[in-house]
Design a protein around this motif. Sequence first.
Motif, PDB file in Angstrom:
ATOM      1  N   VAL A 163       0.845  -1.171   0.000  1.00 57.71           N
ATOM      2  CA  VAL A 163       0.000   0.000   0.000  1.00 57.71           C
ATOM      3  C   VAL A 163       0.888   1.231   0.000  1.00 57.71           C
ATOM      4  CG1 VAL A 163      -1.428   1.346   1.602  1.00 57.71           C
ATOM      5  CG2 VAL A 163      -2.053  -0.971   1.060  1.00 57.71           C
ATOM      6  N   ASP A 164       0.507   2.233  -0.754  1.00 60.96           N
ATOM      7  CA  ASP A 164       1.144   3.540  -0.699  1.00 60.96           C
ATOM      8  C   ASP A 164       0.174   4.489  -0.003  1.00 60.96           C
ATOM      9  OD1 ASP A 164       3.194   2.451  -2.174  1.00 60.96           O
ATOM     10  OD2 ASP A 164       2.640   3.426  -4.043  1.00 60.96           O
ATOM     11  N   ILE A 165       0.696   5.347   0.847  1.00 60.36           N
ATOM     12  CA  ILE A 165      -0.141   6.303   1.572  1.00 60.36           C
ATOM     13  C   ILE A 165       0.274   7.706   1.174  1.00 60.36           C
ATOM     14  CG2 ILE A 165      -0.760   7.225   3.837  1.00 60.36           C
ATOM     15  CD1 ILE A 165      -0.279   4.418   4.975  1.00 60.36           C
ATOM     16  N   TYR A 166      -0.722   8.535   0.837  1.00 60.51           N
ATOM     17  CA  TYR A 166      -0.482   9.931   0.490  1.00 60.51           C
ATOM     18  C   TYR A 166      -1.127  10.808   1.559  1.00 60.51           C
ATOM     19  CZ  TYR A 166      -0.841  14.385  -1.950  1.00 60.51           C
ATOM     20  OH  TYR A 166      -0.756  15.719  -2.285  1.00 60.51           O
ATOM     21  N   HIS A 167      -0.311  11.632   2.220  1.00 65.56           N
ATOM     22  CA  HIS A 167      -0.801  12.554   3.240  1.00 65.56           C
ATOM     23  C   HIS A 167      -1.038  13.901   2.570  1.00 65.56           C
ATOM     24  CE1 HIS A 167      -0.394  15.204   6.853  1.00 65.56           C
ATOM     25  NE2 HIS A 167      -1.235  14.279   7.298  1.00 65.56           N
ATOM     26  N   LYS A 168      -2.290  14.269   2.400  1.00 64.12           N
ATOM     27  CA  LYS A 168      -2.647  15.467   1.634  1.00 64.12           C
ATOM     28  C   LYS A 168      -2.083  16.753   2.227  1.00 64.12           C
ATOM     29  CE  LYS A 168      -6.939  13.690  -0.297  1.00 64.12           C
ATOM     30  NZ  LYS A 168      -8.394  13.848  -0.357  1.00 64.12           N
ATOM     31  N   GLU A 169      -2.101  16.881   3.555  1.00 65.12           N
ATOM     32  CA  GLU A 169      -1.651  18.125   4.186  1.00 65.12           C
ATOM     33  C   GLU A 169      -0.177  18.409   3.945  1.00 65.12           C
ATOM     34  OE1 GLU A 169      -2.748  18.509   8.305  1.00 65.12           O
ATOM     35  OE2 GLU A 169      -4.732  17.668   7.898  1.00 65.12           O
TER      36      GLU A 169
ATOM     37  N   ARG B  37       4.492  11.136   0.578  1.00 61.13           N
ATOM     38  CA  ARG B  37       4.047   9.817   0.113  1.00 61.13           C
ATOM     39  C   ARG B  37       4.885   8.749   0.795  1.00 61.13           C
ATOM     40  NH1 ARG B  37       0.695   9.932  -4.246  1.00 61.13           N
ATOM     41  NH2 ARG B  37       0.676  11.866  -5.424  1.00 61.13           N
ATOM     42  N   LEU B  38       4.229   7.774   1.363  1.00 60.39           N
ATOM     43  CA  LEU B  38       4.898   6.612   1.953  1.00 60.39           C
ATOM     44  C   LEU B  38       4.620   5.428   1.026  1.00 60.39           C
ATOM     45  CD1 LEU B  38       3.831   7.127   5.670  1.00 60.39           C
ATOM     46  CD2 LEU B  38       5.940   7.848   4.569  1.00 60.39           C
TER      47      LEU B  38
ATOM     48  N   LEU C 248       6.649  -1.685   8.111  1.00 62.11           N
ATOM     49  CA  LEU C 248       6.018  -0.379   7.970  1.00 62.11           C
ATOM     50  C   LEU C 248       7.078   0.693   7.715  1.00 62.11           C
ATOM     51  CD1 LEU C 248       3.858  -1.121  11.046  1.00 62.11           C
ATOM     52  CD2 LEU C 248       2.895  -0.807   8.774  1.00 62.11           C
ATOM     53  N   PRO C 249       7.741   0.634   6.555  1.00 65.25           N
ATOM     54  CA  PRO C 249       8.787   1.626   6.298  1.00 65.25           C
ATOM     55  C   PRO C 249       8.202   3.029   6.161  1.00 65.25           C
ATOM     56  CG  PRO C 249       8.385   0.275   4.354  1.00 65.25           C
ATOM     57  CD  PRO C 249       7.559  -0.289   5.451  1.00 65.25           C
ATOM     58  N   ALA C 250       8.810   3.984   6.836  1.00 60.36           N
ATOM     59  CA  ALA C 250       8.287   5.346   6.850  1.00 60.36           C
ATOM     60  C   ALA C 250       9.065   6.289   5.950  1.00 60.36           C
ATOM     61  CB  ALA C 250       8.286   5.888   8.272  1.00 60.36           C
ATOM     62  N   ASP C 251      10.273   5.928   5.521  1.00 62.12           N
ATOM     63  CA  ASP C 251      11.106   6.780   4.669  1.00 62.12           C
ATOM     64  C   ASP C 251      11.279   8.173   5.282  1.00 62.12           C
ATOM     65  OD1 ASP C 251      12.744   7.254   2.499  1.00 62.12           O
ATOM     66  OD2 ASP C 251      11.110   8.021   1.262  1.00 62.12           O
ATOM     67  N   ILE C 252      11.541   8.188   6.590  1.00 63.31           N
ATOM     68  CA  ILE C 252      11.762   9.432   7.327  1.00 63.31           C
ATOM     69  C   ILE C 252      13.146   9.353   7.957  1.00 63.31           C
ATOM     70  CG2 ILE C 252      11.062  10.773   9.347  1.00 63.31           C
ATOM     71  CD1 ILE C 252       8.190   9.974   8.772  1.00 63.31           C
TER      72      ILE C 252
ATOM     73  N   GLY D 127       5.482  13.548  10.939  1.00 66.72           N
ATOM     74  CA  GLY D 127       5.889  12.234  11.415  1.00 66.72           C
ATOM     75  C   GLY D 127       4.875  11.154  11.133  1.00 66.72           C
ATOM     76  N   VAL D 128       5.226   9.970  11.580  1.00 68.10           N
ATOM     77  CA  VAL D 128       4.355   8.809  11.455  1.00 68.10           C
ATOM     78  C   VAL D 128       4.316   8.131  12.814  1.00 68.10           C
ATOM     79  CG1 VAL D 128       4.093   6.528  10.407  1.00 68.10           C
ATOM     80  CG2 VAL D 128       4.867   8.441   9.019  1.00 68.10           C
ATOM     81  N   ALA D 129       3.125   7.774  13.251  1.00 66.09           N
ATOM     82  CA  ALA D 129       2.964   7.010  14.480  1.00 66.09           C
ATOM     83  C   ALA D 129       2.136   5.774  14.161  1.00 66.09           C
ATOM     84  CB  ALA D 129       2.273   7.847  15.553  1.00 66.09           C
TER      85      ALA D 129
END
Length: 168
Positions: A1-7, A11-12, A111-115, A157-159
Amino acid sequence: VDIYHKESGRRLKNVLYFEDNADRGTVYNYANGTQAEKVNTLESKAKIKVVRDTRLEKSVSVETKLRIDRDCGSGEIPIEVIYTLRAGARSLSVQVNLDNTVNYHRLRVMLPADIESDKSYAGQPFCIVERDKISPYEDDETHPNTDFVGIEDSLGGVAILNGGLYEY
């Protein structure tokens, strides 16, 4: 799954896949098998279906199988992940259902966050622990958590708020 955070526009990619490797340890101590014994679901075929689609909530079910073929334990682990977005929510709800019948292995949710960050934060009994990216201890690749783990940089961040994932 790819996640896009609009704010934030972040992209994760390839978030929430499963990785399995041989465990040559005991019930209490993990002892890694060889790199060749590591398998994951990144290239697995998945069956995707919408299970709820209303104005207030949208849910998608993703079903796949992790095939394990090792001398120490082999079989197939059916995995279903249900992703739910609720109207107004600032988080993605995830429910994992699986039937783990394979012996002598460690199954992990990746759950790679690429941060890029020098610190991580994790829930522990009665406190929140801040840990350095580089551990002072040799072979210290994982850390315990009880109910959440988080990482952040200047963009946000990601939690991961979890039940049943006791290491990160």
